[in-house]
Design an enzyme around this catalytic site. Structure first.
Site, mmCIF file in Angstrom:
data_model
loop_
_atom_site.group_PDB
_atom_site.id
_atom_site.type_symbol
_atom_site.label_atom_id
_atom_site.label_comp_id
_atom_site.label_asym_id
_atom_site.label_seq_id
_atom_site.Cartn_x
_atom_site.Cartn_y
_atom_site.Cartn_z
ATOM 1 N N GLU A 60 0.732 -1.280 -0.079
ATOM 2 C CA GLU A 60 -0.044 -0.074 -0.090
ATOM 3 C C GLU A 60 0.608 1.194 0.042
ATOM 4 O OE1 GLU A 60 -4.287 -0.937 1.945
ATOM 5 O OE2 GLU A 60 -2.537 -1.047 3.283
ATOM 6 N N HIS A 108 -0.450 4.766 8.037
ATOM 7 C CA HIS A 108 -1.524 3.879 8.006
ATOM 8 C C HIS A 108 -1.613 2.980 8.892
ATOM 9 C CE1 HIS A 108 -4.364 1.446 5.888
ATOM 10 N NE2 HIS A 108 -3.435 0.330 5.731
ATOM 11 N N HIS A 143 -11.028 -1.383 7.225
ATOM 12 C CA HIS A 143 -9.895 -1.351 6.712
ATOM 13 C C HIS A 143 -8.660 -0.883 7.873
ATOM 14 C CE1 HIS A 143 -6.593 -0.694 3.528
ATOM 15 N NE2 HIS A 143 -5.947 -1.079 4.677
ATOM 16 N N HIS A 162 -4.364 0.390 11.665
ATOM 17 C CA HIS A 162 -5.653 -0.446 11.745
ATOM 18 C C HIS A 162 -6.228 -0.391 13.015
ATOM 19 C CE1 HIS A 162 -4.214 -3.096 8.007
ATOM 20 N NE2 HIS A 162 -4.505 -2.067 7.867
#
Length: 242
Positions: A83, A102, A170, A104
């Site tokens: 990603e 990024h 996500h 979670h």
């Protein structure tokens, strides 16, 4: 250490802080820091990777925006995140965003899936968090792996110029001028989500703080907020590893 080594160490530290706060688990999640017009430092994976919570300085590699190594041997034994477009497209869209996280965070994912919008439901409990949510927290409604520039651009469009965006089913993307701020924003967002879930579980209705309260929720300055908050996060790491 060289300046680049110090930047690698900071990105690695940011990964460990995020993991210690429960914003990532296992192998998933990555942070980056822009270091040039078309280069960035990003947490990469290796065959000896023990997980985000154990990120080392050497796990942070210098690559071009196309994912290629930015120096000889830079990716020997390492793989860039699938990603990477999350980081590249976020940085390209706004030059103020030099750091991208990024992550979670489970409370954020759960709250969004439950249809709970992240709003400023408290004030002085966490002033930076309240300010972060005041304009609303946008949602990218696809649960896909963001592994292409096209999907990265879609995510950035959903971000609407805000510093954070929820990726439905996500995780989140948090962007800021510094690694510290990108991670601290994620911590605040997760706390807002966690508190929202607790209030709803108690059978109560969520509501924004009163408009009049904003005048008495001042910006206390970086020495009291971001700088002090980061010292605390790093100190927590030291205690946990003692």
């Amino acid at each position: 250490m060289t300046a680049l080594d110090e930047q690698r160490a900071l990105v690695a530290q940011g990964c460990r802080v995020a993991a210690a706060r429960g914003l990532v688990d296992g192998m998933l999640g990555h942070l980056s820091l822009r270091v040039g017009d078309e280069r960035l430092l990003v947490r990469c994976r290796s065959d000896t990777d023990a997980g985000v919570a154990f990120t080392r300085r050497d796990d942070v590699r210098l690559v071009g925006f196309d994912g290629s190594p930015a120096a000889d041997g830079e990716l020997d034994g390492y793989r860039v995140p699938n990603e990477l477009p999350i980081h590249v497209e976020t940085m390209l869209a706004d030059p103020r965003h030099r750091a991208v996280a990024h992550l979670h965070p489970p409370a954020v994912v759960a709250a969004d899936l439950a249809g709970i919008a992240i709003r400023p439901i408290y004030g002085a409990y966490d002033i930076p968090g309240a300010r972060l949510a005041r304009g609303g927290v946008p949602v990218y409604e696809r649960a896909a792996l963001i592994g292409t520039s096209r999907l990265g651009k879609e995510m950035v469009a959903a971000m609407r110029g805000r510093p954070v965006v929820i990726l439905r089913g996500h995780g989140i993307t948090s962007a800021a001028a510094t690694v510290e701020q990108a991670v601290l924003q994620a911590i605040s967002l997760n706390e807002l989500a966690r508190m929202s879930l607790r209030v709803r579980a108690a059978g109560a209705t969520l509501r924004d703080i009163d408009d009049a309260d904003w005048e008495d929720l001042p910006d206390l300055g970086p020495s009291f907020t971001a700088e002090a908050a980061w010292r605390h996060e790093v100190a927590r790491l030291r205690i946990d590893n003692a």
